[in-house]
Write a protein that holds these residues in place. Structure first.
Motif, PDB file in Angstrom:
ATOM      1  N   MET A   1      54.856 -12.519  65.954  1.00  0.00           N
ATOM      2  CA  MET A   1      55.533 -13.082  64.813  1.00  0.00           C
ATOM      3  C   MET A   1      57.010 -12.702  64.798  1.00  0.00           C
ATOM      4  SD  MET A   1      54.781 -12.506  60.825  1.00  0.00           S
ATOM      5  CE  MET A   1      56.159 -12.371  59.744  1.00  0.00           C
ATOM      6  N   SER A   2      57.337 -11.475  65.173  1.00  0.00           N
ATOM      7  CA  SER A   2      58.721 -11.014  65.062  1.00  0.00           C
ATOM      8  C   SER A   2      59.670 -11.819  65.936  1.00  0.00           C
ATOM      9  CB  SER A   2      58.814  -9.525  65.389  1.00  0.00           C
ATOM     10  OG  SER A   2      58.434  -9.304  66.731  1.00  0.00           O
ATOM     11  N   ALA A   3      59.207 -12.380  67.030  1.00  0.00           N
ATOM     12  CA  ALA A   3      60.078 -13.171  67.891  1.00  0.00           C
ATOM     13  C   ALA A   3      60.501 -14.470  67.209  1.00  0.00           C
ATOM     14  CB  ALA A   3      59.377 -13.472  69.202  1.00  0.00           C
ATOM     15  N   ASP A   4      59.734 -14.921  66.235  1.00  0.00           N
ATOM     16  CA  ASP A   4      60.026 -16.172  65.544  1.00  0.00           C
ATOM     17  C   ASP A   4      60.962 -16.002  64.350  1.00  0.00           C
ATOM     18  OD1 ASP A   4      56.581 -17.117  65.999  1.00  0.00           O
ATOM     19  OD2 ASP A   4      58.293 -17.503  67.290  1.00  0.00           O
ATOM     20  N   LEU A   5      61.256 -14.791  63.986  1.00  0.00           N
ATOM     21  CA  LEU A   5      62.085 -14.558  62.808  1.00  0.00           C
ATOM     22  C   LEU A   5      63.554 -14.843  63.105  1.00  0.00           C
ATOM     23  CD1 LEU A   5      60.541 -11.262  61.404  1.00  0.00           C
ATOM     24  CD2 LEU A   5      60.263 -13.575  60.531  1.00  0.00           C
ATOM     25  N   PRO A   6      64.268 -15.347  62.104  1.00  0.00           N
ATOM     26  CA  PRO A   6      65.698 -15.582  62.305  1.00  0.00           C
ATOM     27  C   PRO A   6      66.458 -14.262  62.342  1.00  0.00           C
ATOM     28  CG  PRO A   6      65.101 -16.011  60.035  1.00  0.00           C
ATOM     29  CD  PRO A   6      63.818 -15.726  60.777  1.00  0.00           C
ATOM     30  N   GLU A   7      67.657 -14.306  62.876  1.00  0.00           N
ATOM     31  CA  GLU A   7      68.483 -13.096  62.956  1.00  0.00           C
ATOM     32  C   GLU A   7      69.058 -12.722  61.588  1.00  0.00           C
ATOM     33  OE1 GLU A   7      72.273 -11.391  65.539  1.00  0.00           O
ATOM     34  OE2 GLU A   7      71.427 -13.348  66.014  1.00  0.00           O
ATOM     35  N   TYR A   8      69.226 -13.744  60.715  1.00  0.00           N
ATOM     36  CA  TYR A   8      69.796 -13.522  59.385  1.00  0.00           C
ATOM     37  C   TYR A   8      68.866 -14.099  58.329  1.00  0.00           C
ATOM     38  CZ  TYR A   8      74.034 -12.600  62.034  1.00  0.00           C
ATOM     39  OH  TYR A   8      74.942 -12.086  62.915  1.00  0.00           O
TER      40      TYR A   8
END
Length: 133
Positions: A1-8
């Motif tokens: 899941m964490s790879a899909d999160l936006p940077e901001y």
């Protein structure tokens, strides 16, 4: 899941947003959100949070978000006005078919003044546009 999160992440508020940098690269493998700025969409002001200095990537992400947010808000404004047109039509139907005399007495003056004000503004703006064109 964490790879899909936006940077901001932008926590929207009344006049803009709080800007967070999303961090998933830590030992606990949890999501950390570090506030980096506060944005005022109305005047375009971006204030770094605390003593933070925004990177060029931060500034670019914030500028992109602001442009996108302004477009969303403009689209919502037009949609709200079109809903108002629908509501005026429903109001006319209600006044003609369902409204009791006491209900009409309660709303007529306020509606007439608001519609007169709106008509005056729309006619003036239309005339201005015609004069320019």
């Amino acid at each position: 899941m964490s790879a899909d999160l936006p940077e901001y992440y932008f926590r929207v508020r009344e006049n803009g947003a709080f800007v967070f940098r999303v961090d998933t690269e830590n030992r606990q493998r949890r999501i950390d959100m570090d506030q980096i700025a506060v944005v005022n969409i109305k005047n375009g002001e971006v204030k770094p949070h605390g003593d933070r200095i925004l990177s060029e990537a931060d500034k670019a992400a914030i500028a992109d978000w602001m442009a996108s947010r302004r477009q969303v808000l403009a689209e919502r404004d037009v949609d709200d006005i079109l809903r108002t047109v629908d509501h005026l039509n429903l109001t006319a139907h209600w006044a003609q078919t369902k409204a009791e005399d006491d209900q009409l007495e309660a709303v007529t003056d306020a509606l007439l003044l608001a519609m007169h004000d709106l008509r005056t503004v729309l006619v003036r703006k239309k005339a201005d546009r015609l004069m320019k064109g």
